[in-house]
Write a protein that holds these residues in place. Structure first.
Motif: not given
Length: 414
Positions: A149-151, A154-156, A280-281, A328-329
Motif C-alpha cells: 500500500g505504501a509503494a 508513493t507511485s500514485a 507513504a515512504a 493523507a499519504g
C-alpha cells in the motif's frame, strides 16, 4: 465465520522481488498523473467559465451518479472477475476523454460539457473503483499489505505530483482539449497492461449469485453484524469531506483572487503530492503497532493546514499543501491496509462501495457549501470553517476505543 485463508496454496515472491506487483504500482502512477492533469483542468476551466458556486458543483458532479451506482458496482466486484470489470470501464473512460478533447478543440468549453464529462466519470468510477479495491488483496499476502500500500501510494502521489505540476501549465497553454488528450493516453496504457499482463494471485471467495438487491442487502447485513468493520467503514467514509473542497475548488478560487494563475494550482497539487509521497515512504520503513490510531492522527494535521491555505501568502499555501498531503499519504496507507486486511474478502467490494457512498453523498454538499460561503462571505471563511470541522471530526473518531485499538495484526473479526 472468519474469512478463509487465501494464502496457504500460493507461492508468491517476497515483495522486493515481486516484479508484477511493481509493474502494477507503476501503472497506478501513470493513471494518477493523467487524472491529476484532468482534475487541474476541470477545476481551473470551471472557475473560468462560471460562478464559484457552480464551479464547485461541476467539480463534484461526478459524485452524484457515482453514489447512486456504487452499491451495484460493489456487488459486481464481489461476484465477477475484477480485472475484466477494470478493463471495461477504463475503456469507457478513455472514450469519454477523447470525446471531450475533440469537442473542446472545436468549441469553447462550456458548463454543460464539463458537467457531462464529470457525470460520465462518476458512473465509470462507480463500477471501476470497487473492482480495483479488491485487487490489493489478490496481489500480495496480508503481511505485505502495508508495504504494498505504501509503494502504491508513493507511485500514485508521484504521479499526481507530476500530473499536477504539468497540468497547470498544460491547461494554461493548451486548454481543456490538451489535458483531456493526455489523460486519455494514460488510461489507454493502463488498459493495455491490465488486459495483457495483470494476473491476480489469490482468488477471493465469490459472493453468492443472487439478485443485485439481495447482494446489496447482504452487504448491509454484514456491516450490521461485524462491529469492527462497521466502525472502520463509517470512519473512512467521512475523512475527505473537509480537505476535498478546500483542495478541489478552494485553491483555484484563491489563485484567481490573488492573481497567482493556473500554475499556482498545479504547484499546490505537486507539493501536496510531495508530502503524501514522504508520508507513504515512511510507512514502507516504519509500521506503527496500531495502524488505525496512527492513521487517524495523521489526518488530524490537515485542520490547521486547511486554514493556512485560506489565510496565508503563496509560500504558506504551498507549505500547507505539503502538510495536507503528508497527512493523507501516511494516514490512508495505514487505514487502507487495515481495511483490506481486516474485512471479510467476500465483502471487500461492497464495503468499499459503502465507504465511497458515504463520501460521495456528502461531498457535493460540502463542495457546494464551500463555494456558497466563498461567494457570500470573505474567501477565508470557508477555509477556517472546514479546517475546524476536520479537527473536530478526528477528535470524535479517536475517542472511539474500537478505532484506537484496531490493528492489522489482530485476527479478522468473526
Amino acid at each position: 465465520m472468519s474469512p478463509p485463508d487465501l494464502e496457504q496454496l500460493r507461492d508468491v515472491p517476497p515483495f522486493r522481488r515481486d516484479y508484477l506487483a511493481h509493474a502494477w504500482i507503476v501503472m497506478r502512477g501513470i493513471s494518477d498523473a493523467g487524472d491529476a492533469i484532468w482534475s487541474v483542468a476541470l477545476a481551473w476551466t470551471a472557475v473560468q467559465v462560471t460562478t464559484p458556486a457552480l464551479a464547485g458543483l461541476v467539480v463534484a458532479a461526478g459524485s452524484v451518479p457515482r453514489a447512486l451506482a456504487l452499491l451495484f458496482g460493489g456487488v459486481l466486484a464481489d461476484r465477477l472477475n475484477a480485472r475484466k470489470l477494470m478493463v471495461l470501464f477504463n475503456i469507457v473512460r478513455t472514450i469519454v476523454l477523447v470525446a471531450v478533447a475533440i469537442w473542446c478543440a472545436l468549441n469553447v468549453p462550456s458548463v454543460v460539457i464539463l458537467l457531462l464529462a464529470a457525470l460520465a466519470f462518476g458512473i465509470c468510477d462507480a463500477f471501476y473503483e470497487p473492482a480495483a479495491g479488491t485487487i490489493s488483496r489478490q496481489m500480495v499476502r496480508k503481511a505485505d499489505l502495508p508495504t504494498y500500500g505504501a509503494a502504491m501510494q508513493t507511485s500514485a502521489r508521484l504521479g499526481g505530483m507530476f500530473g499536477s505540476a504539468v497540468g497547470g501549465v498544460i491547461v494554461a497553454q493548451i486548454g481543456m482539449s490538451g489535458s483531456a488528450s493526455l489523460d486519455a493516453v494514460s488510461f489507454a496504457i493502463v488498459v493495455a497492461f491490465i488486459a495483457i499482463w495483470l494476473r491476480p494471485r489469490f482468488e477471493l471467495p465469490r459472493a453468492a449469485r443472487e439478485s443485485v438487491l439481495r447482494g446489496i442487502t447482504s452487504g448491509f447485513r454484514h456491516l450490521r453484524d461485524v462491529p469492527a468493520t462497521r466502525t472502520l467503514v463509517i470512519a473512512l467514509a467521512s475523512l475527505n469531506l473537509a480537505a476535498a473542497p478546500a483542495m478541489g475548488i478552494g485553491v483555484a478560487l484563491r489563485a484567481t483572487a490573488e492573481g497567482w494563475g493556473a500554475e499556482a494550482v498545479g504547484w499546490f497539487g505537486a507539493f501536496a503530492g510531495v508530502g503524501a509521497t514522504v508520508g507513504a515512504a515512511i510507512v514502507m520503513k516504519w509500521r506503527p503497532r496500531r495502524e488505525a490510531f496512527a492513521g487517524f492522527w495523521a489526518f488530524s494535521t490537515q485542520g490547521v493546514a486547511i486554514i493556512a491555505v485560506g489565510l496565508g501568502p503563496l509560500w504558506l499555501v504551498i507549505a500547507a499543501g505539503v502538510v495536507i498531503g503528508f497527512g493523507a499519504g501516511f494516514g490512508s496507507v495505514l487505514l487502507g491496509a487495515t481495511f483490506a486486511g481486516t474485512t471479510d474478502p467476500s465483502y471487500l467490494g461492497r464495503m468499499g462501495s459503502i465507504i465511497s457512498i458515504g463520501d460521495d453523498s456528502l461531498r457535493p454538499l460540502t463542495m457546494a457549501l464551500f463555494g456558497i460561503l466563498a461567494s457570500t462571505t470573505a474567501l477565508w471563511v470557508p477555509f477556517v470553517v472546514y479546517g475546524l470541522a476536520i479537527t473536530a471530526l478526528i477528535t470524535v473518531l479517536l475517542s472511539n476505543r474500537q478505532l484506537r485499538t484496531l490493528s492489522l495484526k489482530d485476527p479478522p473479526p468473526e
